[in-house]
Design a protein around this motif. Structure first.
Motif, PDB file in Angstrom:
ATOM      1  N   UNK A  45      12.764   9.866 -36.049  1.00  0.00           N
ATOM      2  CA  UNK A  45      11.858   9.321 -35.038  1.00  0.00           C
ATOM      3  C   UNK A  45      11.199  10.432 -34.230  1.00  0.00           C
ATOM      4  N   UNK A  46      11.981  11.454 -33.903  1.00  0.00           N
ATOM      5  CA  UNK A  46      11.422  12.562 -33.135  1.00  0.00           C
ATOM      6  C   UNK A  46      10.438  13.370 -33.968  1.00  0.00           C
ATOM      7  N   UNK A  47      10.793  13.644 -35.216  1.00  0.00           N
ATOM      8  CA  UNK A  47       9.920  14.442 -36.073  1.00  0.00           C
ATOM      9  C   UNK A  47       8.677  13.668 -36.491  1.00  0.00           C
ATOM     10  N   UNK A  48       8.820  12.361 -36.617  1.00  0.00           N
ATOM     11  CA  UNK A  48       7.678  11.542 -37.007  1.00  0.00           C
ATOM     12  C   UNK A  48       6.703  11.282 -35.874  1.00  0.00           C
ATOM     13  N   UNK A  49       7.074  11.658 -34.671  1.00  0.00           N
ATOM     14  CA  UNK A  49       6.204  11.473 -33.533  1.00  0.00           C
ATOM     15  C   UNK A  49       6.247  10.071 -32.959  1.00  0.00           C
ATOM     16  N   UNK A  50       7.144   9.226 -33.460  1.00  0.00           N
ATOM     17  CA  UNK A  50       7.269   7.877 -32.919  1.00  0.00           C
ATOM     18  C   UNK A  50       7.991   7.874 -31.577  1.00  0.00           C
ATOM     19  N   UNK A  51       8.732   8.939 -31.329  1.00  0.00           N
ATOM     20  CA  UNK A  51       9.522   9.040 -30.108  1.00  0.00           C
ATOM     21  C   UNK A  51       9.338  10.441 -29.551  1.00  0.00           C
ATOM     22  N   UNK A  52       9.137  10.532 -28.260  1.00  0.00           N
ATOM     23  CA  UNK A  52       8.988  11.842 -27.635  1.00  0.00           C
ATOM     24  C   UNK A  52      10.311  12.250 -27.004  1.00  0.00           C
ATOM     25  N   UNK A  53      10.591  13.550 -27.030  1.00  0.00           N
ATOM     26  CA  UNK A  53      11.872  14.034 -26.516  1.00  0.00           C
ATOM     27  C   UNK A  53      12.001  13.799 -25.009  1.00  0.00           C
ATOM     28  N   UNK A  54      10.893  13.700 -24.301  1.00  0.00           N
ATOM     29  CA  UNK A  54      10.966  13.466 -22.859  1.00  0.00           C
ATOM     30  C   UNK A  54      11.586  12.115 -22.535  1.00  0.00           C
ATOM     31  N   UNK A  55      11.473  11.182 -23.465  1.00  0.00           N
ATOM     32  CA  UNK A  55      12.054   9.866 -23.228  1.00  0.00           C
ATOM     33  C   UNK A  55      13.582   9.909 -23.252  1.00  0.00           C
ATOM     34  N   UNK A  56      14.152  10.893 -23.937  1.00  0.00           N
ATOM     35  CA  UNK A  56      15.607  10.959 -24.083  1.00  0.00           C
ATOM     36  C   UNK A  56      16.282  11.815 -23.017  1.00  0.00           C
ATOM     37  N   UNK A  57      15.498  12.608 -22.300  1.00  0.00           N
ATOM     38  CA  UNK A  57      16.077  13.547 -21.342  1.00  0.00           C
ATOM     39  C   UNK A  57      16.938  12.898 -20.254  1.00  0.00           C
ATOM     40  N   UNK A  58      16.568  11.767 -19.675  1.00  0.00           N
ATOM     41  CA  UNK A  58      17.408  11.217 -18.594  1.00  0.00           C
ATOM     42  C   UNK A  58      18.850  10.932 -19.001  1.00  0.00           C
ATOM     43  N   UNK A  59      19.098  10.546 -20.224  1.00  0.00           N
ATOM     44  CA  UNK A  59      20.485  10.285 -20.625  1.00  0.00           C
ATOM     45  C   UNK A  59      21.108  11.463 -21.350  1.00  0.00           C
ATOM     46  N   UNK A  60      20.298  12.311 -21.977  1.00  0.00           N
ATOM     47  CA  UNK A  60      20.857  13.433 -22.722  1.00  0.00           C
ATOM     48  C   UNK A  60      21.310  14.567 -21.807  1.00  0.00           C
ATOM     49  N   UNK A  61      20.623  14.780 -20.718  1.00  0.00           N
ATOM     50  CA  UNK A  61      21.021  15.865 -19.816  1.00  0.00           C
ATOM     51  C   UNK A  61      22.437  15.681 -19.274  1.00  0.00           C
ATOM     52  N   UNK A  62      22.810  14.502 -18.762  1.00  0.00           N
ATOM     53  CA  UNK A  62      24.207  14.359 -18.315  1.00  0.00           C
ATOM     54  C   UNK A  62      25.211  14.468 -19.451  1.00  0.00           C
TER      55      UNK A  62
END
Length: 118
Positions: A45-62
């Motif tokens: 999803x990230x490589x295909x451009x369907x999902x941007x990494x900024x969307x995952x940052x709020x849960x991935x950082x903790x």
């Protein structure tokens, strides 16, 4: 309020990938672990451009911040096998040192015999 919603949305994406992977492995009776397939789905999803990494940052950082806590059960589990580790200590150390060293030397030797041009 907005931060909480972003956190929930990003966590829902992560859990959704894991849930989809579990559904795929159960449906097709794959021997591939569902978390690994979930990571591959997320990567796709990230490589295909369907999902941007900024969307995952709020849960991935903790999760990344407290990742060391996830290794505590594994470390505690190793204590149960200290007798076995001490019995085969030289074998383990030699394998952990010799195998990577031989691999690096072999790769270096093979690479030095090749002809590479810049």
């Amino acid at each position: 309020m907005m931060i909480a919603l972003r956190f929930i949305a990003s966590l829902a994406i992560l859990i959704g990938c894991l849930w989809a992977a579990r559904l795929i492995t159960a449906t097709f009776a794959l021997s591939l672990p569902a978390p690994l397939l979930g990571l591959l789905l997320l990567f796709g999803l990230l490589q295909g451009g369907l999902l941007r990494s900024e969307y995952l940052l709020p849960s991935c950082n903790p999760i990344l911040k407290y990742m060391a806590l996830f290794f505590i059960p594994a470390g505690v589990g190793l204590i149960n096998y200290l007798a076995i580790f001490s019995q085969y200590a030289w074998l383990l150390i030699s394998v952990l040192i010799l195998v990577p060293t031989l691999g690096l030397l072999l790769a270096g030797k093979l690479a030095s015999q090749g002809r590479f041009y810049d």
